[in-house]
Scaffold this motif. Structure first.
Motif, PDB file in Angstrom:
ATOM      1  N   GLN A 158       0.824  -1.208   0.000  1.00 39.83           N
ATOM      2  CA  GLN A 158       0.000   0.000   0.000  1.00 39.83           C
ATOM      3  C   GLN A 158       0.857   1.257   0.000  1.00 39.83           C
ATOM      4  OE1 GLN A 158      -3.151   0.326  -0.566  1.00 39.83           O
ATOM      5  NE2 GLN A 158      -3.497  -1.886  -0.644  1.00 39.83           N
ATOM      6  N   LYS A 211       1.993   1.747  -3.553  1.00 40.70           N
ATOM      7  CA  LYS A 211       0.864   2.209  -4.356  1.00 40.70           C
ATOM      8  C   LYS A 211       0.560   3.688  -4.101  1.00 40.70           C
ATOM      9  CE  LYS A 211      -2.105   0.175  -6.266  1.00 40.70           C
ATOM     10  NZ  LYS A 211      -2.426   0.047  -7.726  1.00 40.70           N
ATOM     11  N   THR A 267      -1.159  -8.629  -5.612  1.00 38.10           N
ATOM     12  CA  THR A 267      -0.963  -7.944  -6.899  1.00 38.10           C
ATOM     13  C   THR A 267      -1.616  -8.619  -8.098  1.00 38.10           C
ATOM     14  OG1 THR A 267       1.132  -9.102  -7.358  1.00 38.10           O
ATOM     15  CG2 THR A 267       1.255  -7.076  -6.052  1.00 38.10           C
ATOM     16  N   THR A 299      -4.510  -9.296  -8.910  1.00 39.50           N
ATOM     17  CA  THR A 299      -5.739  -8.668  -9.398  1.00 39.50           C
ATOM     18  C   THR A 299      -5.570  -7.160  -9.596  1.00 39.50           C
ATOM     19  OG1 THR A 299      -6.553  -8.422  -7.125  1.00 39.50           O
ATOM     20  CG2 THR A 299      -7.212 -10.403  -8.323  1.00 39.50           C
ATOM     21  N   ASP A 300      -4.310  -6.701  -9.558  1.00 38.98           N
ATOM     22  CA  ASP A 300      -4.027  -5.276  -9.705  1.00 38.98           C
ATOM     23  C   ASP A 300      -3.280  -5.050 -11.016  1.00 38.98           C
ATOM     24  OD1 ASP A 300      -3.249  -2.649  -9.574  1.00 38.98           O
ATOM     25  OD2 ASP A 300      -2.391  -2.753  -7.562  1.00 38.98           O
ATOM     26  N   ASP A 353      -2.451  -2.445 -12.448  1.00 40.16           N
ATOM     27  CA  ASP A 353      -1.613  -1.250 -12.440  1.00 40.16           C
ATOM     28  C   ASP A 353      -0.313  -1.431 -11.665  1.00 40.16           C
ATOM     29  OD1 ASP A 353      -3.536   0.210 -13.891  1.00 40.16           O
ATOM     30  OD2 ASP A 353      -4.657   0.573 -12.049  1.00 40.16           O
TER      31      ASP A 353
END
Length: 306
Positions: free
Chosen positions: A33, A36, A71, A73-74, A76
């Motif tokens: 986090q 991010k 990550t 499912t991320d 970006d």
């Protein structure tokens, strides 16, 4: 395979340990986090900064799974796993596991005990490992200061071009700008060249680099975002000053013991990743007091990750 080139900052995360020197995987969600929230585009895990060479195979798997859970499912955030270098069979096994875990890319560095006799032998290693995860992008990690594998990377690209379908590019942690530029321009700029020297980022931008992997992006990402913005705006004096600020910050690593000082910077932004494992030396309490004074003089808080 269509390889999408990476742009922006990719951090090389530290592997978090607890007070006993064991994995502290519970720290990874907060770490993720933090990256991010500071607009970092991905993580290059189990690398030099992540003490991959000091982790057991089972620990590497655990670290991969802890990060991939967050990550996969991320879209970006790009997760790249350094498989290792010396043990090819273990690299192959970890490549398979990494693909099963849905990571974005895998990476491999030169064997550093039994070294490849030439680029052809290095390419042969890449062929076997990349084939173990055919649906995952493969990056070679060039860091000859640690591996002793000081092969021209342009020769490696020539050796693997058309041979390894999932060969995406190179994480280039070296100062040979002639070789780096030749690699960037090879085959119509086919391959992704990720710059790996934080203290020389400005020079890489001039050559056209768009993506970079580095340890200091863990705790000073805003500094480099500002540097890139200044360069893109044509404000080269400001870009110069920001790069010097990066150099001054990185100089403190050498002053206080080297790579382990990075974990001390992490404590200053609120993420305690523990200490480095042997044979790396960690900072003493007396050194920490002096380090804090130097960091304050550097005005670290004004450009640190939040």
């Amino acid at each position: 395979m269509i390889i999408k080139k990476i742009e922006g900052l990719i951090a090389a995360p530290f592997t978090p340990f607890d007070e006993n020197g064991d994995l502290n995987l519970e720290q990874i969600p907060a770490y993720y986090q933090s990256l991010k929230s500071n607009q970092v585009k991905g993580g290059f895990i189990c690398g030099s900064t992540g003490e991959g060479v000091s982790l057991t195979f089972q620990e590497k798997v655990a670290v991969v799974q802890a990060w991939s859970t967050l990550t996969k499912t991320d879209p970006d955030f790009k997760l790249i796993v350094l498989l290792g270098g010396t043990n090819i069979r273990e690299c192959i096994e970890l490549a398979k596991i990494s693909e099963e875990e849905g990571v974005d890319a895998i990476s491999f560095t030169s064997p550093f005990y039994f070294k490849p006799a030439n680029v052809g032998q290095l390419a042969a290693c890449c062929v076997e490992i990349a084939a173990a995860a055919p649906n995952t992008a493969f990056y070679y990690y060039h860091i000859p200061v640690l591996t002793g594998g000081n092969y021209p990377m342009i020769d490696l690209l020539k050796a693997v071009d058309g041979v390894i379908p999932n060969f995406a590019g190179i994480k280039y942690t070296h100062e040979d700008f002639m070789d780096f530029l030749s690699c960037m321009n090879f085959a119509g700029r086919k391959y992704d060249m990720l710059w790996g020297r934080d203290e020389n980022m400005l020079s890489s931008l001039i050559l056209g680099a768009k993506g970079a992997v580095g340890s200091t992006y863990n705790y000073a990402a805003p500094l480099y975002h500002d540097l890139i913005s200044a360069f893109n705006a044509g404000d080269f004096e400001r870009a110069n000053a920001l790069q010097q600020k990066s150099i001054d910050m990185i100089t403190l690593l050498g002053k206080y013991g080297g790579i382990s000082v990075g974990k001390t910077y992490m404590k200053l932004i609120g993420l305690d990743c523990g200490k480095f494992r042997l044979p790396i030396k960690n900072m003493s309490q007396e050194q920490f007091v002096a380090f804090q004074s130097d960091v304050a003089e550097l005005e670290f808080a004004s450009f640190s990750s939040k």
